[in-house]
Motif scaffolding. Structure first.
Motif, PDB file in Angstrom:
ATOM      1  N   ASP A 132       0.822  -1.209   0.000  1.00 39.73           N
ATOM      2  CA  ASP A 132       0.000   0.000   0.000  1.00 39.73           C
ATOM      3  C   ASP A 132       0.862   1.267   0.000  1.00 39.73           C
ATOM      4  OD1 ASP A 132      -2.405  -1.286  -0.164  1.00 39.73           O
ATOM      5  OD2 ASP A 132      -3.004  -0.947   1.925  1.00 39.73           O
ATOM      6  N   PHE A 133       2.098   1.164   0.492  1.00 45.18           N
ATOM      7  CA  PHE A 133       2.984   2.326   0.494  1.00 45.18           C
ATOM      8  C   PHE A 133       3.361   2.759  -0.923  1.00 45.18           C
ATOM      9  CE2 PHE A 133       3.582   1.095   4.916  1.00 45.18           C
ATOM     10  CZ  PHE A 133       3.690   2.309   5.555  1.00 45.18           C
ATOM     11  N   VAL A 134       3.262   1.829  -1.877  1.00 45.09           N
ATOM     12  CA  VAL A 134       3.549   2.176  -3.285  1.00 45.09           C
ATOM     13  C   VAL A 134       2.292   2.004  -4.136  1.00 45.09           C
ATOM     14  CG1 VAL A 134       6.019   1.726  -3.161  1.00 45.09           C
ATOM     15  CG2 VAL A 134       4.459  -0.158  -3.701  1.00 45.09           C
ATOM     16  N   GLU A 135       1.129   2.065  -3.460  1.00 45.68           N
ATOM     17  CA  GLU A 135      -0.178   1.964  -4.125  1.00 45.68           C
ATOM     18  C   GLU A 135      -0.307   0.690  -4.959  1.00 45.68           C
ATOM     19  OE1 GLU A 135      -0.738   5.648  -6.211  1.00 45.68           O
ATOM     20  OE2 GLU A 135      -0.927   6.796  -4.351  1.00 45.68           O
ATOM     21  N   GLY A 136       0.342  -0.375  -4.479  1.00 42.80           N
ATOM     22  CA  GLY A 136       0.198  -1.681  -5.102  1.00 42.80           C
ATOM     23  C   GLY A 136       0.988  -1.894  -6.372  1.00 42.80           C
ATOM     24  N   GLN A 137       1.727  -0.880  -6.808  1.00 43.72           N
ATOM     25  CA  GLN A 137       2.464  -0.983  -8.065  1.00 43.72           C
ATOM     26  C   GLN A 137       3.943  -0.676  -7.844  1.00 43.72           C
ATOM     27  OE1 GLN A 137       1.478  -1.844 -11.190  1.00 43.72           O
ATOM     28  NE2 GLN A 137      -0.554  -2.336 -10.435  1.00 43.72           N
ATOM     29  N   PRO A 138       4.846  -1.464  -8.455  1.00 46.50           N
ATOM     30  CA  PRO A 138       6.275  -1.173  -8.316  1.00 46.50           C
ATOM     31  C   PRO A 138       6.626   0.215  -8.844  1.00 46.50           C
ATOM     32  CG  PRO A 138       5.928  -3.349  -9.289  1.00 46.50           C
ATOM     33  CD  PRO A 138       4.596  -2.660  -9.286  1.00 46.50           C
ATOM     34  N   ILE A 139       7.510   0.881  -8.149  1.00 48.66           N
ATOM     35  CA  ILE A 139       8.081   2.128  -8.645  1.00 48.66           C
ATOM     36  C   ILE A 139       9.132   1.766  -9.690  1.00 48.66           C
ATOM     37  CG2 ILE A 139       9.458   4.156  -8.031  1.00 48.66           C
ATOM     38  CD1 ILE A 139       8.250   3.839  -5.169  1.00 48.66           C
ATOM     39  N   GLN A 140       9.034   2.340 -10.864  1.00 48.76           N
ATOM     40  CA  GLN A 140       9.967   2.003 -11.945  1.00 48.76           C
ATOM     41  C   GLN A 140      11.138   2.978 -11.966  1.00 48.76           C
ATOM     42  OE1 GLN A 140       9.781  -0.807 -13.555  1.00 48.76           O
ATOM     43  NE2 GLN A 140       7.811  -1.322 -12.635  1.00 48.76           N
ATOM     44  N   ALA A 147      25.239   5.874  -9.874  1.00 48.75           N
ATOM     45  CA  ALA A 147      25.101   7.093  -9.083  1.00 48.75           C
ATOM     46  C   ALA A 147      23.639   7.500  -8.947  1.00 48.75           C
ATOM     47  CB  ALA A 147      25.908   8.226  -9.718  1.00 48.75           C
ATOM     48  N   GLY A 148      22.791   7.012  -9.854  1.00 44.79           N
ATOM     49  CA  GLY A 148      21.382   7.365  -9.814  1.00 44.79           C
ATOM     50  C   GLY A 148      20.534   6.459  -8.944  1.00 44.79           C
ATOM     51  N   ILE A 149      21.164   5.480  -8.296  1.00 44.87           N
ATOM     52  CA  ILE A 149      20.428   4.543  -7.435  1.00 44.87           C
ATOM     53  C   ILE A 149      20.455   5.062  -6.003  1.00 44.87           C
ATOM     54  CG2 ILE A 149      20.272   2.186  -6.580  1.00 44.87           C
ATOM     55  CD1 ILE A 149      19.772   2.307  -9.543  1.00 44.87           C
ATOM     56  N   ALA A 150      19.285   5.319  -5.439  1.00 41.72           N
ATOM     57  CA  ALA A 150      19.192   5.830  -4.068  1.00 41.72           C
ATOM     58  C   ALA A 150      19.516   4.738  -3.058  1.00 41.72           C
ATOM     59  CB  ALA A 150      17.788   6.370  -3.819  1.00 41.72           C
ATOM     60  N   THR A 151      19.941   5.139  -1.872  1.00 43.26           N
ATOM     61  CA  THR A 151      20.145   4.188  -0.777  1.00 43.26           C
ATOM     62  C   THR A 151      18.971   4.223   0.204  1.00 43.26           C
ATOM     63  OG1 THR A 151      21.430   5.832   0.456  1.00 43.26           O
ATOM     64  CG2 THR A 151      22.654   4.277  -0.942  1.00 43.26           C
ATOM     65  N   GLU A 152      18.213   5.293   0.189  1.00 45.16           N
ATOM     66  CA  GLU A 152      16.970   5.366   0.947  1.00 45.16           C
ATOM     67  C   GLU A 152      16.108   6.446   0.314  1.00 45.16           C
ATOM     68  OE1 GLU A 152      17.042   7.992   4.774  1.00 45.16           O
ATOM     69  OE2 GLU A 152      18.800   6.693   4.893  1.00 45.16           O
ATOM     70  N   THR A 153      14.818   6.394   0.594  1.00 48.55           N
ATOM     71  CA  THR A 153      13.877   7.354   0.030  1.00 48.55           C
ATOM     72  C   THR A 153      12.862   7.744   1.100  1.00 48.55           C
ATOM     73  OG1 THR A 153      12.296   5.661  -0.681  1.00 48.55           O
ATOM     74  CG2 THR A 153      14.056   6.250  -2.250  1.00 48.55           C
ATOM     75  N   GLU A 154      12.012   8.699   0.787  1.00 49.21           N
ATOM     76  CA  GLU A 154      10.971   9.083   1.728  1.00 49.21           C
ATOM     77  C   GLU A 154      10.034   7.911   1.997  1.00 49.21           C
ATOM     78  OE1 GLU A 154       9.208  10.753   4.575  1.00 49.21           O
ATOM     79  OE2 GLU A 154      10.852  11.818   3.590  1.00 49.21           O
ATOM     80  N   ILE A 155       9.780   7.097   0.970  1.00 41.30           N
ATOM     81  CA  ILE A 155       8.913   5.929   1.163  1.00 41.30           C
ATOM     82  C   ILE A 155       9.579   4.902   2.065  1.00 41.30           C
ATOM     83  CG2 ILE A 155       7.781   3.976   0.026  1.00 41.30           C
ATOM     84  CD1 ILE A 155       7.303   5.770  -2.376  1.00 41.30           C
ATOM     85  N   SER A 156      10.866   4.656   1.868  1.00 49.82           N
ATOM     86  CA  SER A 156      11.548   3.678   2.729  1.00 49.82           C
ATOM     87  C   SER A 156      11.608   4.182   4.163  1.00 49.82           C
ATOM     88  CB  SER A 156      12.943   3.339   2.205  1.00 49.82           C
ATOM     89  OG  SER A 156      13.902   4.327   2.506  1.00 49.82           O
ATOM     90  N   ARG A 157      11.693   5.491   4.336  1.00 48.70           N
ATOM     91  CA  ARG A 157      11.676   6.044   5.694  1.00 48.70           C
ATOM     92  C   ARG A 157      10.299   5.863   6.328  1.00 48.70           C
ATOM     93  NH1 ARG A 157      15.491   9.619   3.169  1.00 48.70           N
ATOM     94  NH2 ARG A 157      13.877  11.005   2.347  1.00 48.70           N
TER      95      ARG A 157
END
Length: 206
Positions: A132-140, A147-157
């Motif tokens: 439900d945190f991603v509304e049922g759909q993978p974030i693409q 360098a463009g790969i995050a290590t954490e995000t607002e959703i993971s927090r």
């Protein structure tokens, strides 16, 4: 085999892969068959979250090579069985060389099983709780280099806070983001990786 400037490794089979897969056959197989594939089975999600917690301070390959040992030690990651573990089980696991013998993480696994069952009991279940945190759909993700790969995000927090409030431990934002990548809640294969498009297609199929 060196990776190129984007972070892709070009293997002899002609398939470009994310840099972290390296050359270890176990790691390559994991990258090609599991990582980034959307997982909606609650028990499987529990297992992966716990294993990611055990990874804290270690490399994922260390955990991956012990995964069968973890499964044997933790009753196939059956939350109902683990929730009944006692102090005697904790002491048994502290002597088990097939796993990472960390008392706090073992105790956290038992607490996590009880938290999982509480979430399941009140509905609609652990899988929905997470997805439900991603509304049922993978974030693409569409990163073209590492360098463009995050290590954490607002959703993971946000997920980290929610899990901790339920009684889980070893689930900080960085661990949760790694978990999200692994279970396909976010498709963070590099855009040039041969697994990016297949994982994206699986996510779009729901």
């Amino acid at each position: 085999m060196p990776h190129d400037s984007t972070g892709l490794i070009h293997h002899s089979d002609g398939c470009p892969r994310c840099w972290w897969a390296g050359l270890d056959p176990v790691y390559v197989a994991y990258h090609d068959t599991e990582w980034g594939v959307p997982e909606h089975d609650g028990r499987a999600l529990y297992e992966k979250l716990i294993l990611d917690g055990f990874q804290a301070g270690l490399s994922w390959i260390t955990i991956l090579r012990r995964r069968e040992g973890f499964r044997r030690a933790f009753a196939g990651f059956d939350p109902e069985a683990i929730a009944r573990f006692t102090q005697a089980d904790v002491e048994r696991l502290m002597q088990d060389t097939g796993i990472i013998r960390n008392r706090a993480k073992i105790v956290g696994t038992i607490a996590g099983a009880r938290a999982f069952l509480a979430i399941e009991e009140r509905g609609p279940g652990f899988s929905r709780f997470l997805w439900d945190f991603v509304e049922g759909q993978p974030i693409q993700g569409r990163a073209t280099d590492r360098a463009g790969i995050a290590t954490e995000t607002e959703i993971s927090r946000a997920i980290s806070r929610a899990l901790k409030s339920e009684g889980f431990s070893f689930c900080g934002p960085t661990i949760v983001h790694a978990f999200m990548q692994a279970v396909g809640m976010v498709n963070d294969h590099l855009a040039g990786c041969h697994r990016h498009a297949p994982c994206a297609a699986m996510g779009a199929g729901r």
